[in-house]
Scaffold this active site. Structure first.
Site, mmCIF file in Angstrom:
data_model
loop_
_atom_site.group_PDB
_atom_site.id
_atom_site.type_symbol
_atom_site.label_atom_id
_atom_site.label_comp_id
_atom_site.label_asym_id
_atom_site.label_seq_id
_atom_site.Cartn_x
_atom_site.Cartn_y
_atom_site.Cartn_z
ATOM 1 C CD GLN A 139 18.293 -91.869 -5.978
ATOM 2 O OE1 GLN A 139 17.169 -91.408 -6.010
ATOM 3 N NE2 GLN A 139 18.937 -92.238 -7.058
ATOM 4 N NE ARG A 173 10.594 -87.949 -5.910
ATOM 5 C CZ ARG A 173 11.866 -87.863 -5.557
ATOM 6 N NH1 ARG A 173 12.588 -88.954 -5.388
ATOM 7 N NH2 ARG A 173 12.434 -86.667 -5.354
ATOM 8 C CD GLN A 226 10.630 -83.861 -3.647
ATOM 9 O OE1 GLN A 226 10.710 -84.688 -4.540
ATOM 10 N NE2 GLN A 226 10.722 -84.183 -2.365
ATOM 11 C CB SER A 230 15.605 -85.465 -2.336
ATOM 12 O OG SER A 230 15.297 -85.767 -3.683
ATOM 13 C CG LEU A 231 13.350 -91.388 -1.790
ATOM 14 C CD1 LEU A 231 12.103 -91.658 -2.618
ATOM 15 C CD2 LEU A 231 14.408 -92.473 -2.008
ATOM 16 C CG HIS A 277 15.962 -82.044 -6.639
ATOM 17 N ND1 HIS A 277 14.681 -81.918 -6.171
ATOM 18 C CD2 HIS A 277 16.458 -83.184 -6.093
ATOM 19 C CE1 HIS A 277 14.408 -82.928 -5.365
ATOM 20 N NE2 HIS A 277 15.464 -83.709 -5.309
#
Length: 311
Positions: free
Chosen positions: A9, A114, A245, A89-90, A196
């Site tokens: 992202q 998600r 995560q 991340s993503l 996060h």
């Protein structure tokens, strides 16, 4: 040695993926399957926007994943064979799909869920994220320890850039204290929640329930995981790391250094923009590495030519 990395992202833009889909049938197939699985008009969102609709977390996560994996399908068909894959991340879900851990269909099911859960978490547990630039990690940790409320280190993106995440009031106060402590810049990120961080607990629990129902296979290429900054091929250890995560920092600096110390000298960013390329350049400043990027057909040709010259 080559590592392929996938952005997350923040790398999106209206128009991403259009030239790729128009130029390569395998990229078009990824988008068609992604739309079928998610029920979202991902092609329209990526190619035409509008931007505010594209950047909604629940839309953006499957949209960006579609672009990443469309790029990967073209690269794989052209014979690109990395020794590691990783994603920010993503982007980690794109890396896991590229390594054969999760099927294409299940990848899109997971990133859609998600995105929905993270968007919901932003409404039920509002928070904020700030990029802190030019303040040492140790000093920033001291700053956070002085702030009342919940605020955490979320992404260690480069030696110069660290993202903090937490409750609105605590994150805002930490941002001001970071400025006072000597940060060169502090920028609020345009995200819908405190990603996060432990504020994602409810979303992470719901996501983990879905995660345990998805078949996972041993990785054909080691995946360097955000949570551990180490390479993994075992599907159950990958599943366990994925369950943490959303709650854990993205250890990007350590992940890149791990790949470098394992002998990687070529990094190829598979996806839009050059966010990861810029971070890798700063992490490995002064080191002899080649950093390439591929999203459009022109970038693809240039990257493949660069890899050919290196071999």
């Amino acid at each position: 040695m080559l590592a392929v990395v996938f952005p997350g992202q923040g790398s999106q833009y209206v128009g991403m993926g259009r030239a790729l889909v128009e130029g390569f049938p395998e990229a078009r197939e990824v988008f068609l399957l992604a739309e079928e699985v998610t029920g979202l008009p991902l092609g329209r969102l990526c190619f035409e926007g509008p931007e505010d609709e594209l950047t909604r977390t629940e839309n953006l996560q499957p949209a960006l994943t579609a672009v990443n994996l469309a790029v990967w399908r073209v690269l794989a068909k052209k014979g690109v064979s990395p020794v590691f894959v990783a994603g920010h991340s993503l982007g980690e879900f794109s890396a896991l799909c590229a390594a054969g851990v999760i099927s294409l269909e299940d990848t899109f099911r997971l990133v859609k869920l998600r995105g929905e859960l993270m968007a919901q978490a932003g409404e039920t547990a509002p928070g904020a994220m700030y990029a802190v630039i030019g303040l040492a990690r140790e000093r920033l940790e001291e700053v956070l320890a002085e702030v009342p409320g919940q605020v955490y280190l979320a992404n260690h993106n480069s030696p110069e850039q660290i993202v903090i995440s937490g409750e609105e009031k605590a994150a805002s106060e930490a941002a001001e204290r970071a400025r006072a402590a000597g940060a060169r810049r502090v920028v609020r990120l345009a995200v819908s929640g405190a990603f996060h961080s432990p504020l994602m607990k409810e979303a992470a629990e719901s996501f983990t329930e879905a995660l345990w129902k998805v078949p996972m296979r041993r990785a054909s290429v080691p995946v360097v995981l955000n949570v551990t900054a180490r390479a993994e091929t075992d599907p159950e250890r990958i599943r366990e790391a994925l369950s943490r995560q959303m709650l854990s920092p993205v250890r990007w600096v350590e992940s890149v250094l791990f790949m470098y110390h394992q002998g990687v000298r070529n990094f190829l960013e598979a996806g839009p923009k050059r966010v990861l390329s810029g971070l890798i350049k700063r992490i490995l400043s002064g080191k002899e590495v080649r950093i390439l990027q591929a999203e459009t057909p022109e970038e693809m040709d240039k990257a493949l030519e660069g890899l050919g010259r290196f071999e």
